[in-house]
Design a protein around this motif. Structure first.
Motif, PDB file in Angstrom:
ATOM      1  N   GLN A 162       0.911  -1.250  -0.083  1.00 53.41           N
ATOM      2  CA  GLN A 162      -0.135  -0.080  -0.060  1.00 53.41           C
ATOM      3  C   GLN A 162       0.796   1.435  -0.022  1.00 53.41           C
ATOM      4  O   GLN A 162       0.396   2.180  -0.539  1.00 53.41           O
ATOM      5  CB  GLN A 162      -0.977   0.124   1.216  1.00 53.41           C
ATOM      6  N   SER A 193      -4.256  -4.031  -6.345  1.00 49.60           N
ATOM      7  CA  SER A 193      -5.610  -3.717  -5.917  1.00 49.60           C
ATOM      8  C   SER A 193      -5.633  -2.125  -5.580  1.00 49.60           C
ATOM      9  O   SER A 193      -6.587  -1.674  -5.659  1.00 49.60           O
ATOM     10  CB  SER A 193      -5.654  -4.575  -4.505  1.00 49.60           C
ATOM     11  N   ALA A 194      -4.528  -1.656  -4.968  1.00 48.69           N
ATOM     12  CA  ALA A 194      -4.904  -0.121  -4.556  1.00 48.69           C
ATOM     13  C   ALA A 194      -4.926   0.837  -5.868  1.00 48.69           C
ATOM     14  O   ALA A 194      -5.798   1.436  -6.121  1.00 48.69           O
ATOM     15  CB  ALA A 194      -3.586   0.170  -3.734  1.00 48.69           C
ATOM     16  N   GLU A 196      -5.793  -0.398  -8.965  1.00 50.77           N
ATOM     17  CA  GLU A 196      -7.196  -0.518  -9.493  1.00 50.77           C
ATOM     18  C   GLU A 196      -8.140   0.360  -8.929  1.00 50.77           C
ATOM     19  O   GLU A 196      -8.974   0.870  -9.448  1.00 50.77           O
ATOM     20  CB  GLU A 196      -7.337  -2.112  -9.805  1.00 50.77           C
ATOM     21  N   THR A 197      -8.042   0.281  -7.625  1.00 46.26           N
ATOM     22  CA  THR A 197      -9.219   1.052  -6.703  1.00 46.26           C
ATOM     23  C   THR A 197      -9.202   2.665  -7.413  1.00 46.26           C
ATOM     24  O   THR A 197     -10.182   2.987  -7.117  1.00 46.26           O
ATOM     25  CB  THR A 197      -8.926   0.923  -5.288  1.00 46.26           C
ATOM     26  N   TRP A 198      -7.826   3.334  -7.317  1.00 47.77           N
ATOM     27  CA  TRP A 198      -7.809   4.475  -7.739  1.00 47.77           C
ATOM     28  C   TRP A 198      -8.139   4.905  -9.156  1.00 47.77           C
ATOM     29  O   TRP A 198      -7.885   6.114  -9.792  1.00 47.77           O
ATOM     30  CB  TRP A 198      -6.606   5.084  -7.277  1.00 47.77           C
ATOM     31  N   ASP A 344     -11.283   4.959   3.739  1.00 49.43           N
ATOM     32  CA  ASP A 344     -11.967   6.204   3.008  1.00 49.43           C
ATOM     33  C   ASP A 344     -12.446   7.283   4.175  1.00 49.43           C
ATOM     34  O   ASP A 344     -12.088   7.049   5.348  1.00 49.43           O
ATOM     35  CB  ASP A 344     -13.156   5.666   2.163  1.00 49.43           C
TER      36      ASP A 344
END
Length: 360
Positions: A162, A193-194, A196-198, A344
Protein backbone atom coordinates in the motif's frame (compact mmCIF):
# COMPACT_ATOMS: atom_id res chain seq x y z
CA UNK A 1 55.75 -44.56 31.96
CA UNK A 2 55.39 -41.73 34.46
CA UNK A 3 56.91 -39.28 32.00
CA UNK A 4 54.62 -40.53 29.20
CA UNK A 5 51.56 -40.25 31.46
CA UNK A 6 52.40 -36.67 32.46
CA UNK A 7 53.06 -35.77 28.82
CA UNK A 8 49.74 -37.21 27.73
CA UNK A 9 47.97 -35.37 30.52
CA UNK A 10 49.39 -32.02 29.41
CA UNK A 11 48.48 -32.82 25.82
CA UNK A 12 44.92 -33.84 26.62
CA UNK A 13 44.15 -30.87 28.85
CA UNK A 14 44.39 -28.13 26.18
CA UNK A 15 43.05 -30.32 23.39
CA UNK A 16 39.96 -31.83 24.99
CA UNK A 17 39.34 -31.00 28.63
CA UNK A 18 39.75 -27.20 28.53
CA UNK A 19 37.52 -26.66 25.43
CA UNK A 20 34.85 -28.94 26.87
CA UNK A 21 34.92 -27.19 30.25
CA UNK A 22 34.85 -23.76 28.57
CA UNK A 23 31.87 -24.75 26.44
CA UNK A 24 30.10 -26.15 29.51
CA UNK A 25 30.55 -22.90 31.44
CA UNK A 26 29.52 -20.84 28.43
CA UNK A 27 26.35 -22.86 27.99
CA UNK A 28 25.42 -22.48 31.64
CA UNK A 29 26.04 -18.77 31.37
CA UNK A 30 23.47 -18.33 28.61
CA UNK A 31 20.84 -20.68 29.99
CA UNK A 32 19.77 -18.13 32.62
CA UNK A 33 19.34 -14.36 32.91
CA UNK A 34 18.79 -12.05 35.84
CA UNK A 35 15.10 -11.67 36.80
CA UNK A 36 13.44 -8.78 34.95
CA UNK A 37 10.26 -6.73 35.30
CA UNK A 38 8.36 -4.46 32.88
CA UNK A 39 10.54 -5.63 30.02
CA UNK A 40 9.91 -6.95 26.50
CA UNK A 41 10.40 -10.64 25.76
CA UNK A 42 11.55 -11.15 22.17
CA UNK A 43 11.43 -14.43 20.29
CA UNK A 44 14.66 -14.80 18.30
CA UNK A 45 16.88 -12.24 16.59
CA UNK A 46 16.02 -11.35 12.98
CA UNK A 47 16.56 -8.21 10.89
CA UNK A 48 13.06 -7.16 11.98
CA UNK A 49 14.02 -7.59 15.64
CA UNK A 50 17.24 -5.63 15.05
CA UNK A 51 15.18 -2.67 13.81
CA UNK A 52 12.74 -3.05 16.71
CA UNK A 53 15.56 -3.01 19.28
CA UNK A 54 17.12 0.03 17.61
CA UNK A 55 13.79 1.84 17.91
CA UNK A 56 13.17 1.04 21.56
CA UNK A 57 16.75 1.92 22.50
CA UNK A 58 16.51 5.28 20.74
CA UNK A 59 13.48 6.46 22.73
CA UNK A 60 13.75 8.57 25.86
CA UNK A 61 12.00 6.03 28.07
CA UNK A 62 13.94 2.93 28.98
CA UNK A 63 12.54 -0.34 27.66
CA UNK A 64 14.57 -3.32 28.93
CA UNK A 65 14.30 -6.50 26.89
CA UNK A 66 15.52 -10.08 26.69
CA UNK A 67 15.99 -12.08 23.48
CA UNK A 68 15.29 -15.82 23.55
CA UNK A 69 17.65 -17.25 20.94
CA UNK A 70 17.75 -20.93 19.94
CA UNK A 71 21.21 -20.83 18.35
CA UNK A 72 23.95 -20.80 20.99
CA UNK A 73 26.63 -19.23 18.79
CA UNK A 74 24.22 -16.48 17.84
CA UNK A 75 23.34 -15.99 21.51
CA UNK A 76 27.04 -15.58 22.35
CA UNK A 77 27.44 -13.05 19.55
CA UNK A 78 24.43 -11.04 20.71
CA UNK A 79 25.62 -11.07 24.32
CA UNK A 80 29.02 -9.79 23.21
CA UNK A 81 27.23 -6.92 21.44
CA UNK A 82 25.63 -5.93 24.74
CA UNK A 83 22.17 -7.47 24.37
CA UNK A 84 20.40 -9.38 27.14
CA UNK A 85 20.09 -12.90 25.72
CA UNK A 86 18.72 -16.22 26.92
CA UNK A 87 19.82 -19.31 25.04
CA UNK A 88 16.59 -21.27 24.84
CA UNK A 89 13.44 -22.10 22.93
CA UNK A 90 10.70 -19.43 22.62
CA UNK A 91 8.14 -22.25 22.37
CA UNK A 92 9.27 -23.74 25.72
CA UNK A 93 7.27 -22.71 28.76
CA UNK A 94 10.27 -23.30 31.06
CA UNK A 95 12.48 -20.99 28.98
CA UNK A 96 9.73 -18.37 28.89
CA UNK A 97 9.61 -18.48 32.68
CA UNK A 98 13.40 -18.05 32.78
CA UNK A 99 12.85 -14.88 30.74
CA UNK A 100 10.28 -13.70 33.36
CA UNK A 101 7.62 -13.43 30.68
CA UNK A 102 4.85 -13.33 33.28
CA UNK A 103 6.31 -10.01 34.55
CA UNK A 104 6.91 -8.52 31.09
CA UNK A 105 5.16 -5.43 29.72
CA UNK A 106 4.95 -7.05 26.27
CA UNK A 107 6.05 -10.03 24.19
CA UNK A 108 7.15 -9.90 20.56
CA UNK A 109 7.03 -12.97 18.30
CA UNK A 110 8.62 -12.70 14.84
CA UNK A 111 9.44 -15.52 12.46
CA UNK A 112 7.63 -17.94 10.21
CA UNK A 113 3.91 -18.23 10.83
CA UNK A 114 4.11 -21.70 12.45
CA UNK A 115 6.73 -20.53 14.96
CA UNK A 116 4.69 -17.40 15.62
CA UNK A 117 1.55 -19.40 16.40
CA UNK A 118 3.30 -21.95 18.64
CA UNK A 119 5.28 -19.33 20.55
CA UNK A 120 2.17 -17.18 21.05
CA UNK A 121 0.29 -20.15 22.52
CA UNK A 122 3.19 -20.92 24.87
CA UNK A 123 3.38 -17.30 26.04
CA UNK A 124 -0.36 -17.15 26.60
CA UNK A 125 -0.22 -20.30 28.77
CA UNK A 126 2.53 -18.84 30.98
CA UNK A 127 1.46 -15.19 30.98
CA UNK A 128 -2.27 -14.76 30.24
CA UNK A 129 -2.24 -10.98 30.77
CA UNK A 130 0.88 -9.99 28.82
CA UNK A 131 0.05 -8.35 25.45
CA UNK A 132 1.57 -10.18 22.48
CA UNK A 133 2.61 -8.53 19.22
CA UNK A 134 3.27 -10.89 16.31
CA UNK A 135 4.17 -10.63 12.65
CA UNK A 136 2.15 -12.46 10.01
CA UNK A 137 2.86 -13.29 6.36
CA UNK A 138 -0.23 -15.33 5.45
CA UNK A 139 -3.27 -13.10 6.07
CA UNK A 140 -5.58 -16.15 6.14
CA UNK A 141 -4.00 -17.20 9.46
CA UNK A 142 -4.92 -13.98 11.24
CA UNK A 143 -7.92 -15.51 13.01
CA UNK A 144 -5.73 -18.29 14.42
CA UNK A 145 -3.30 -15.79 15.91
CA UNK A 146 -6.22 -13.94 17.43
CA UNK A 147 -7.49 -17.21 18.93
CA UNK A 148 -3.98 -17.86 20.28
CA UNK A 149 -4.19 -14.62 22.26
CA UNK A 150 -2.18 -12.26 20.06
CA UNK A 151 -3.29 -8.70 20.70
CA UNK A 152 -1.51 -6.92 17.82
CA UNK A 153 -0.97 -8.61 14.44
CA UNK A 154 1.54 -6.86 12.21
CA UNK A 155 1.24 -7.44 8.45
CA UNK A 156 4.21 -5.57 6.95
CA UNK A 157 3.95 -6.91 3.39
CA UNK A 158 0.47 -5.48 2.89
CA UNK A 159 1.60 -2.18 4.39
CA UNK A 160 4.61 -1.99 2.08
CA UNK A 161 2.43 -2.75 -0.94
CA UNK A 162 0.00 0.00 0.00
CA UNK A 163 2.88 2.36 0.76
CA UNK A 164 4.43 1.82 -2.68
CA UNK A 165 1.08 2.49 -4.34
CA UNK A 166 0.46 5.56 -2.17
CA UNK A 167 3.89 6.98 -2.87
CA UNK A 168 3.39 6.48 -6.61
CA UNK A 169 -0.01 8.20 -6.46
CA UNK A 170 1.41 11.13 -4.50
CA UNK A 171 4.42 11.57 -6.78
CA UNK A 172 2.76 10.90 -10.14
CA UNK A 173 -0.78 12.07 -9.44
CA UNK A 174 -2.28 8.99 -11.15
CA UNK A 175 -2.01 10.73 -14.53
CA UNK A 176 -1.15 7.58 -16.47
CA UNK A 177 -2.04 3.91 -16.61
CA UNK A 178 1.36 2.99 -18.00
CA UNK A 179 2.42 1.20 -14.83
CA UNK A 180 4.21 -2.16 -14.72
CA UNK A 181 4.24 -4.31 -11.58
CA UNK A 182 6.97 -6.96 -11.41
CA UNK A 183 5.91 -9.71 -9.01
CA UNK A 184 2.40 -10.57 -7.88
CA UNK A 185 2.93 -11.91 -4.38
CA UNK A 186 1.47 -10.31 -1.28
CA UNK A 187 3.19 -6.97 -1.90
CA UNK A 188 2.58 -6.90 -5.65
CA UNK A 189 -1.07 -7.89 -5.39
CA UNK A 190 -1.62 -5.19 -2.75
CA UNK A 191 -0.08 -2.60 -5.08
CA UNK A 192 -2.27 -3.76 -7.98
CA UNK A 193 -5.44 -3.74 -5.87
CA UNK A 194 -4.74 -0.22 -4.62
CA UNK A 195 -3.97 1.16 -8.08
CA UNK A 196 -7.09 -0.44 -9.56
CA UNK A 197 -9.20 1.05 -6.76
CA UNK A 198 -7.87 4.47 -7.75
CA UNK A 199 -8.74 3.91 -11.42
CA UNK A 200 -5.41 2.74 -12.86
CA UNK A 201 -4.94 -0.34 -15.04
CA UNK A 202 -1.40 -1.65 -14.38
CA UNK A 203 0.34 -4.43 -16.30
CA UNK A 204 1.28 -7.28 -13.95
CA UNK A 205 4.26 -9.59 -14.55
CA UNK A 206 4.79 -12.82 -12.64
CA UNK A 207 6.67 -16.07 -13.13
CA UNK A 208 3.46 -18.06 -12.65
CA UNK A 209 0.11 -17.82 -14.39
CA UNK A 210 -2.77 -16.52 -12.33
CA UNK A 211 -5.68 -14.14 -12.12
CA UNK A 212 -4.66 -10.54 -12.82
CA UNK A 213 -1.29 -11.65 -14.30
CA UNK A 214 -0.91 -10.11 -17.77
CA UNK A 215 2.59 -11.27 -18.69
CA UNK A 216 3.94 -14.65 -17.55
CA UNK A 217 7.72 -14.68 -17.45
CA UNK A 218 10.95 -14.06 -15.57
CA UNK A 219 11.21 -10.41 -14.54
CA UNK A 220 15.01 -10.61 -14.65
CA UNK A 221 15.01 -11.22 -18.43
CA UNK A 222 14.97 -8.29 -20.82
CA UNK A 223 12.52 -9.96 -23.19
CA UNK A 224 9.90 -10.22 -20.42
CA UNK A 225 10.25 -6.55 -19.52
CA UNK A 226 10.00 -5.57 -23.18
CA UNK A 227 6.81 -7.61 -23.53
CA UNK A 228 5.38 -5.86 -20.47
CA UNK A 229 6.06 -2.44 -22.00
CA UNK A 230 8.66 -1.21 -19.53
CA UNK A 231 10.37 0.85 -22.23
CA UNK A 232 7.33 3.13 -22.58
CA UNK A 233 6.08 2.93 -18.98
CA UNK A 234 5.85 5.87 -16.62
CA UNK A 235 6.48 3.73 -13.54
CA UNK A 236 7.76 0.27 -12.65
CA UNK A 237 6.99 -1.19 -9.21
CA UNK A 238 9.25 -4.12 -8.32
CA UNK A 239 8.44 -6.69 -5.63
CA UNK A 240 10.32 -9.91 -6.32
CA UNK A 241 11.04 -12.74 -3.83
CA UNK A 242 14.82 -12.20 -3.62
CA UNK A 243 16.80 -8.99 -3.35
CA UNK A 244 19.23 -10.01 -6.09
CA UNK A 245 16.25 -10.45 -8.42
CA UNK A 246 15.00 -6.98 -7.51
CA UNK A 247 18.48 -5.57 -8.14
CA UNK A 248 18.79 -7.20 -11.54
CA UNK A 249 15.26 -6.20 -12.59
CA UNK A 250 16.04 -2.61 -11.57
CA UNK A 251 19.17 -2.58 -13.73
CA UNK A 252 17.25 -3.94 -16.74
CA UNK A 253 14.34 -1.52 -16.30
CA UNK A 254 16.70 1.46 -16.05
CA UNK A 255 18.56 0.26 -19.13
CA UNK A 256 15.30 0.08 -21.09
CA UNK A 257 14.18 3.54 -19.97
CA UNK A 258 16.14 6.40 -18.48
CA UNK A 259 12.99 8.32 -17.52
CA UNK A 260 10.79 5.66 -15.93
CA UNK A 261 10.20 5.99 -12.17
CA UNK A 262 11.23 2.80 -10.38
CA UNK A 263 9.79 1.81 -7.00
CA UNK A 264 11.31 -1.24 -5.28
CA UNK A 265 10.70 -3.43 -2.24
CA UNK A 266 13.71 -5.23 -0.76
CA UNK A 267 14.05 -7.57 2.20
CA UNK A 268 17.46 -6.75 3.71
CA UNK A 269 19.03 -3.39 4.54
CA UNK A 270 22.21 -4.26 2.62
CA UNK A 271 20.22 -4.23 -0.63
CA UNK A 272 18.84 -0.70 -0.26
CA UNK A 273 21.97 1.13 -1.37
CA UNK A 274 22.70 -1.30 -4.18
CA UNK A 275 19.21 -1.04 -5.64
CA UNK A 276 19.37 2.77 -5.51
CA UNK A 277 22.72 2.72 -7.30
CA UNK A 278 21.15 0.42 -9.90
CA UNK A 279 18.63 3.14 -10.72
CA UNK A 280 15.72 2.89 -8.28
CA UNK A 281 14.01 6.14 -7.34
CA UNK A 282 12.26 4.90 -4.20
CA UNK A 283 13.08 1.85 -2.05
CA UNK A 284 11.28 0.35 0.94
CA UNK A 285 12.96 -2.25 3.16
CA UNK A 286 10.74 -5.00 4.55
CA UNK A 287 12.68 -5.61 7.78
CA UNK A 288 12.83 -1.90 8.58
CA UNK A 289 9.11 -1.34 8.10
CA UNK A 290 8.32 -4.54 10.01
CA UNK A 291 10.48 -3.53 12.98
CA UNK A 292 9.00 -0.04 13.08
CA UNK A 293 5.45 -1.43 13.01
CA UNK A 294 6.26 -3.76 15.91
CA UNK A 295 7.87 -0.90 17.86
CA UNK A 296 4.82 1.31 17.29
CA UNK A 297 2.55 -1.48 18.46
CA UNK A 298 4.56 -1.99 21.67
CA UNK A 299 5.45 1.62 22.49
CA UNK A 300 3.13 4.51 23.24
CA UNK A 301 5.28 6.87 21.16
CA UNK A 302 5.39 7.78 17.44
CA UNK A 303 7.90 5.81 15.38
CA UNK A 304 9.49 6.88 12.11
CA UNK A 305 12.47 5.50 10.23
CA UNK A 306 15.48 7.54 9.21
CA UNK A 307 15.55 6.19 5.65
CA UNK A 308 11.84 6.12 4.82
CA UNK A 309 8.99 8.61 4.85
CA UNK A 310 6.50 6.27 6.54
CA UNK A 311 5.40 7.15 10.07
CA UNK A 312 3.61 5.07 12.68
CA UNK A 313 1.72 6.50 15.61
CA UNK A 314 -0.80 5.15 18.10
CA UNK A 315 -3.79 7.44 18.46
CA UNK A 316 -4.76 8.66 21.91
CA UNK A 317 -7.13 11.44 20.73
CA UNK A 318 -8.03 10.86 17.04
CA UNK A 319 -10.03 14.08 16.60
CA UNK A 320 -7.12 16.27 17.69
CA UNK A 321 -4.29 14.30 16.12
CA UNK A 322 -5.93 14.02 12.68
CA UNK A 323 -7.13 17.60 12.37
CA UNK A 324 -4.17 18.57 10.16
CA UNK A 325 -3.66 15.24 8.42
CA UNK A 326 -4.68 14.70 4.79
CA UNK A 327 -6.71 11.48 4.45
CA UNK A 328 -4.87 10.72 1.19
CA UNK A 329 -1.61 10.36 3.11
CA UNK A 330 -2.97 7.53 5.25
CA UNK A 331 -1.62 4.14 4.18
CA UNK A 332 -3.62 2.11 6.63
CA UNK A 333 -4.92 1.63 10.14
CA UNK A 334 -4.03 -1.37 12.29
CA UNK A 335 -6.68 -2.08 14.89
CA UNK A 336 -5.73 -5.00 17.13
CA UNK A 337 -5.67 -8.02 14.83
CA UNK A 338 -7.18 -6.23 11.79
CA UNK A 339 -5.43 -4.18 9.11
CA UNK A 340 -7.50 -1.63 7.16
CA UNK A 341 -5.65 -0.39 4.08
CA UNK A 342 -6.40 3.01 2.51
CA UNK A 343 -9.47 3.81 4.64
CA UNK A 344 -12.01 6.12 3.03
CA UNK A 345 -13.38 9.34 4.47
CA UNK A 346 -16.19 7.50 6.28
CA UNK A 347 -13.80 5.29 8.23
CA UNK A 348 -14.09 6.11 11.93
CA UNK A 349 -10.77 6.12 13.76
CA UNK A 350 -10.66 5.01 17.38
CA UNK A 351 -8.41 5.46 20.35
CA UNK A 352 -5.37 3.11 20.30
CA UNK A 353 -5.57 2.63 16.52
CA UNK A 354 -2.11 2.33 14.97
CA UNK A 355 -2.04 4.92 12.18
CA UNK A 356 0.35 4.38 9.25
CA UNK A 357 0.85 7.38 6.98
CA UNK A 358 3.24 9.16 4.64
CA UNK A 359 5.30 12.08 5.82
CA UNK A 360 4.73 15.40 4.01
Amino acid sequence: MQFTGILLLFLLLPLFVVPWFSQFLQQRRFDTVEPLENHVVISGHTPLVHTFITEIESHAHQHPYVIIETDQDRAVELRDLGHTVLHGDPESESDLRKASVEKAQAAVVAGDDQLTLNAALAIRDVAPMVPITATLEDATLRQYLHSAGVEYVVQPRQVIGQALATHYAMSEGMQSDRIVILGHGTVGSTVRSALETWGADPTVVDIDEGEHVDVVGDATITKTLQEAGVKNADAVIISLPKDRQALYATLLARELSSTVDIFVRVTESEAVGRVKRAGADYVLELSEISGQMVAAAVLDEPVSGTDSDILFTRLSDPDVELSALDIDRIIGVSRNEELHLAPDHDFELQQNDLLIYVRE
